[in-house]
Enzyme design. Structure first.
Site, PDB file in Angstrom:
ATOM      1  N   GLY A  46       0.823  -1.201   0.000  1.00  0.00           N
ATOM      2  CA  GLY A  46       0.000   0.000   0.000  1.00  0.00           C
ATOM      3  C   GLY A  46       0.860   1.254   0.000  1.00  0.00           C
ATOM      4  O   GLY A  46       2.019   1.222   0.430  1.00  0.00           O
ATOM      5  N   GLN A  51       2.856   9.871   1.422  1.00  0.00           N
ATOM      6  CA  GLN A  51       4.215   9.322   1.416  1.00  0.00           C
ATOM      7  C   GLN A  51       5.039   9.775   0.228  1.00  0.00           C
ATOM      8  O   GLN A  51       6.261   9.669   0.246  1.00  0.00           O
ATOM      9  CB  GLN A  51       4.152   7.784   1.425  1.00  0.00           C
ATOM     10  N   CYS A  92       6.228  -0.430   6.785  1.00  0.00           N
ATOM     11  CA  CYS A  92       5.827   0.754   6.027  1.00  0.00           C
ATOM     12  C   CYS A  92       6.973   1.166   5.113  1.00  0.00           C
ATOM     13  O   CYS A  92       8.133   1.164   5.539  1.00  0.00           O
ATOM     14  CB  CYS A  92       5.512   1.885   7.010  1.00  0.00           C
ATOM     15  N   LEU A  93       6.645   1.516   3.870  1.00  0.00           N
ATOM     16  CA  LEU A  93       7.696   1.936   2.935  1.00  0.00           C
ATOM     17  C   LEU A  93       8.402   3.206   3.415  1.00  0.00           C
ATOM     18  O   LEU A  93       9.518   3.481   2.989  1.00  0.00           O
ATOM     19  CB  LEU A  93       7.094   2.158   1.536  1.00  0.00           C
ATOM     20  N   HIS A 134      -3.992   1.353   7.929  1.00  0.00           N
ATOM     21  CA  HIS A 134      -2.629   1.898   7.930  1.00  0.00           C
ATOM     22  C   HIS A 134      -2.512   3.075   6.952  1.00  0.00           C
ATOM     23  O   HIS A 134      -1.965   4.131   7.293  1.00  0.00           O
ATOM     24  CB  HIS A 134      -1.656   0.759   7.557  1.00  0.00           C
ATOM     25  N   GLU A 135      -3.054   2.892   5.742  1.00  0.00           N
ATOM     26  CA  GLU A 135      -2.925   3.944   4.722  1.00  0.00           C
ATOM     27  C   GLU A 135      -3.801   5.161   5.058  1.00  0.00           C
ATOM     28  O   GLU A 135      -3.400   6.304   4.814  1.00  0.00           O
ATOM     29  CB  GLU A 135      -3.281   3.407   3.331  1.00  0.00           C
ATOM     30  N   HIS A 138      -1.995   7.397   7.278  1.00  0.00           N
ATOM     31  CA  HIS A 138      -1.031   8.271   6.580  1.00  0.00           C
ATOM     32  C   HIS A 138      -1.703   9.576   6.144  1.00  0.00           C
ATOM     33  O   HIS A 138      -1.122  10.656   6.250  1.00  0.00           O
ATOM     34  CB  HIS A 138      -0.462   7.587   5.339  1.00  0.00           C
TER      35      HIS A 138
HETATM   36 NI    NI Z   1       2.940   3.108   5.558  1.00  0.00          NI
END
Ligand code: NI
Length: 169
Positions: A46, A51, A92-93, A134-135, A138
């Site tokens: 995701g 991000q 997480c990226l 999670h997204e 963000h």
């Molecule tokens: Ni993330």
């Protein structure tokens, strides 16, 4: 299409609260294509626009094994969450190499526009439910490490800053 650079924790820009997408136009279509390419390239499940330093309410997700079932959520609204929760290991990226447990609702219902601007209701459980929560965090400027203890969070912060310093040298 183009690969976008991903902000890394503790970049303060990750705490920006995203604004609604006003129109699903060519600019948004390009952003969706670029975010999907960036997510697949980084082997993530995701990615939120936050991000990639675009502060609008847009998320791309793919939790399929074949990596061929992209889900696009524009202006997502949580309309229901199950009272049952579970501790799930998350990564997480924007926090590469860090995995830790976060408590999430088992099931969620979310209303959002899809890539064509059509309103959709998504009922999710399992990994997809975790990923959506999670997204959506963000988009509110929240990174998963903020659920962890201050001690753990500070350790992660130190580790990330060191890695970012070394990457620049
Ligand atoms: Ni993330």
């Amino acid at each position: 299409m183009a690969l976008l650079s991903i902000l890394c924790f503790p970049d303060p820009k990750l705490h920006t609260v995203a604004k609604p997408v006003l129109a699903v136009d060519d600019r948004i279509q390009t952003l969706i294509a670029d975010m999907l390419e960036t997510m697949y390239e980084a082997k993530g499940v995701g990615l939120a626009a936050t991000q990639v330093d675009v502060h609008e309410r847009l998320i791309v997700i793919d939790v399929s094994e074949g990596r061929d079932t992209p889900l696009v959520l524009i202006n997502p609204q949580l309309i229901w969450a199950s009272p049952e929760t579970h501790l799930n290991e998350e990564g997480c990226l924007s926090v590469p190499g860090i995995y830790d447990g976060v408590q999430r609702h088992d099931c969620v219902k979310v209303e959002a526009l899809d890539a064509e601007g059509q309103k959709r209701l998504i009922e999710a459980d399992g990994l997809l439910a975790v990923c959506i929560q999670h997204e959506m965090d963000h988009l509110m400027g929240k990174v998963f490490v903020e659920y962890l203890s201050p001690l753990k969070r500070n350790r992660i912060k130190t580790k990330m800053l060191k890695a970012q310093r070394e990457a620049r040298e």
